[in-house]
Enzyme design. Structure first.
Site, short mmCIF file in Angstrom:
data_model
loop_
_atom_site.label_atom_id
_atom_site.label_comp_id
_atom_site.label_asym_id
_atom_site.label_seq_id
_atom_site.Cartn_x
_atom_site.Cartn_y
_atom_site.Cartn_z
N ARG A 147 67.67 72.60 58.18
CA ARG A 147 68.79 71.19 58.87
C ARG A 147 68.59 70.53 59.97
O ARG A 147 69.02 69.00 59.81
CB ARG A 147 70.69 71.82 58.77
CG ARG A 147 70.25 72.77 60.48
CD ARG A 147 71.60 73.16 60.66
NE ARG A 147 71.01 73.97 62.13
CZ ARG A 147 72.39 74.93 63.00
NH1 ARG A 147 74.31 74.61 62.26
NH2 ARG A 147 72.49 75.15 63.45
N GLY B 59 61.91 75.27 63.25
CA GLY B 59 62.73 75.43 64.35
C GLY B 59 62.97 75.74 65.47
O GLY B 59 62.33 75.05 65.45
N CYS C 5 61.61 77.58 67.81
CA CYS C 5 60.61 78.21 68.58
C CYS C 5 59.55 77.06 68.68
O CYS C 5 58.97 76.83 69.68
CB CYS C 5 60.21 79.16 67.71
SG CYS C 5 58.71 79.85 68.58
N GLY D 26 72.71 74.36 54.59
CA GLY D 26 73.14 74.92 54.23
C GLY D 26 73.67 76.01 53.95
O GLY D 26 74.29 76.20 54.67
N GLY E 149 70.95 83.69 85.14
CA GLY E 149 70.42 85.03 83.74
C GLY E 149 67.99 84.91 84.25
O GLY E 149 67.66 84.18 84.60
N ILE F 129 63.36 83.49 79.53
CA ILE F 129 63.95 81.59 79.69
C ILE F 129 64.32 81.53 81.25
O ILE F 129 63.80 80.49 81.44
CB ILE F 129 64.87 81.73 78.37
CG1 ILE F 129 64.34 82.02 77.11
CG2 ILE F 129 65.44 80.77 79.00
CD1 ILE F 129 65.78 81.80 76.31
N ASP G 42 66.11 85.84 64.75
CA ASP G 42 67.10 85.89 65.73
C ASP G 42 68.86 85.85 64.92
O ASP G 42 69.81 86.63 65.82
CB ASP G 42 67.24 84.50 66.48
CG ASP G 42 66.04 84.69 67.43
OD1 ASP G 42 66.02 85.98 67.39
OD2 ASP G 42 65.48 84.15 67.88
N HIS H 19 32.34 93.63 79.90
CA HIS H 19 32.36 93.53 81.87
C HIS H 19 31.61 92.18 82.29
O HIS H 19 30.21 91.71 81.78
CB HIS H 19 31.25 94.70 82.44
CG HIS H 19 31.15 94.40 84.23
ND1 HIS H 19 32.37 94.55 84.30
CD2 HIS H 19 29.70 93.91 84.20
CE1 HIS H 19 31.70 94.14 86.00
NE2 HIS H 19 30.83 93.84 85.48
#
Length: 469
Positions: free
Chosen positions: A35, A40, A42, A114, A179, A183, A309, A448
């Site tokens: 949409r 998306g 992310c 959709g 919070g 995030i 999600d 190393h």
């Protein structure tokens, strides 16, 4: 029939577009419905563009401390508009990359809203009209959005979600972050590095509460040292928003309430799944809006799948991508493809990364969770100050911690805080997938000088064999 497919994927985030690609690779006629933007949240508004912003803040931090490296840098300034422009450019580039991948894999893209009309059909509404699509299987990958405070919904001016925080019109003078998950802490770190006065409020008794307690304690001390105010066991009771700023009423861990003034607030108190008004009623089982699935992504309705999600956590892009591949393989197998090899999601081997300064990364059980599960544990830890590469980099803050089953030597979990640990954690993740014990890790030769040597030393320390500390 042009709009009849083997698989339709609803949503094109890191779960959806990866699922579509794997379906196409397995020979299935595939479509994707989106949409807004391919890639998306992310790719366009989350994982990737935030890391571009954090990289700018990291370089700004190093430039301010150039003298520590024998360098001279004067007149250093941060250009917030240019930082945002670079971040948006990175997102645009990757969005174009996903568009290319859709064409390369011959995946049909339907842009629009959709809505399912049944377990194997949906409509797509756009400015151009409405299309009817059908498929043997549909994968719901609609993702999630930021959760609002019920008494102060985001307005994009003073009250921000992560999306607003990525395109700020100005640098907050005094920023409240509500919070302390990934995030919240990432944005607290970003804006603090750029010069904002930052306060973090967390209602639980420690920040980044899903992480190992030692990591939480270390990170809190580090962030406080950087000038960030941390309030744990606290809650925001009210926000009074005006054109000039915000007055927040905060109750501290002692139960005392007081008002504090800020110019902006970022609300990072969790997510809400995008599962309403898309035709799922009666088709799937839900818990708090999240679609319930089996380890392969199946819902209770045959032919209808869900990933990412909009399903139970952890809510991470790489978990969504993995679920997308799993669902694609399972669908192809049901449709008779003998080359498909579905594999259920192993939740104990999902790494988590937070890109604050210093970074944190983890996989598997924390020490406390391992003990709660009944394990007798052996725990090893190794500090950055004991690693030659860390000293050479000027990054001596942090440690690597490993948790083993004392009886079998199974690697139960690994937890890190410090520079570039998000690049190191995958070594332990592979170890868990391969069911590695302490013996194999001890016998592995680590190059190393590298930061990865701390991983080796942490394992050795769990068995009293650390060499360099």
């Amino acid at each position: 029939m042009a709009n009849d497919y083997d698989v339709i994927v609803l949503g094109s985030g890191p779960g959806g577009y990866v699922a579509a690609i794997r379906c196409a690779q397995l020979g299935l006629k595939t479509a994707i419905v989106e949409r807004e933007n391919l890639g998306g949240i992310c790719l366009n508004w989350g994982c990737i563009p935030t890391k571009a912003m954090l990289r700018s803040a990291e370089i700004f931090h190093y430039m301010q401390h150039a003298g520590d490296y024998g360098l001279v840098a004067q007149g250093i300034e941060a250009d917030l508009a240019a930082i945002v422009k670079r971040s948006r450019g990175v997102a645009k580039q990757l969005n174009q990359g996903v568009t290319h991948l859709m064409k390369k894999n011959k995946i049909t893209v339907h842009m629009g809203q959709g809505t399912l009309t049944g377990p194997t059909s949906l409509t797509v509404k756009s400015d151009k009209g409405e299309d009817q699509l059908t498929a043997k299987h549909i994968i719901v990958a609609t993702g999630a959005r930021a959760r609002d405070l019920p008494f102060a919904p985001a307005d994009g001016k003073r009250v921000w979600t992560y999306r607003h925080a990525m395109t700020p019109g100005e640098l907050p003078a005094r920023l409240l972050v509500i919070g302390s998950g990934a995030i919240g802490i990432e944005f607290a770190s970003f804006y603090n590095d750029l010069g904002s006065e930052v306060t973090v409020v967390e209602m639980l008794d420690r920040i980044v509460p899903v992480e190992d307690a030692d990591v939480s304690t270390f990170l809190e001390k580090s962030l406080k040292k950087q000038g960030i105010t941390i309030m744990t066991g606290a809650g925001v009771e009210a926000l009074k928003v005006s054109d000039k700023g915000i007055t927040a009423t905060i109750k501290d861990k002692a139960g005392a309430s007081a008002t504090h003034d800020f110019t902006h607030v970022i609300v990072a108190i969790g997510i809400v799944p995008n599962t309403e008004n898309i035709g799922l009623d009666g088709l799937v089982e839900m818990d708090r809006g999240f679609i319930q699935i089996d380890p392969y992504g199946r819902t209770r309705t045959k032919g209808l799948w869900a990933i990412g999600d909009c399903t139970p956590g952890p809510w991470l892009a790489h978990k969504a991508s993995h679920e997308g591949v799993t669902a694609a393989e399972a669908i192809a197998q049901e449709l008779g493809n003998k080359d498909a090899h579905p594999h259920p999601l192993n939740r104990s081997a999902i790494p988590g990364c937070t890109y604050c300064h210093p970074q944190i990364a983890s996989v598997g059980l924390t020490e406390a969770k391992a003990k709660e599960a009944g394990y007798e544990v052996r725990v090893g830890s190794f500090p950055f100050i004991g690693n030659g590469k860390a000293i050479a980099l000027g990054e001596v803050e942090g440690f690597v911690k490993t948790v083993f089953d004392a009886k079998t030597g199974e690697l139960l979990g690994a937890h890190m805080v410090g520079a570039e640990v998000t690049e190191l954690i995958q070594g332990y993740t592979i170890g868990k997938v391969l069911e590695t014990t302490e013996a194999e890790l001890m016998q592995t030769i680590f190059p190393h000088p590298t930061l990865s040597e701390m991983m080796h030393e942490s394992v050795l320390d769990a068995y009293g064999r650390a060499l360099h500390f």
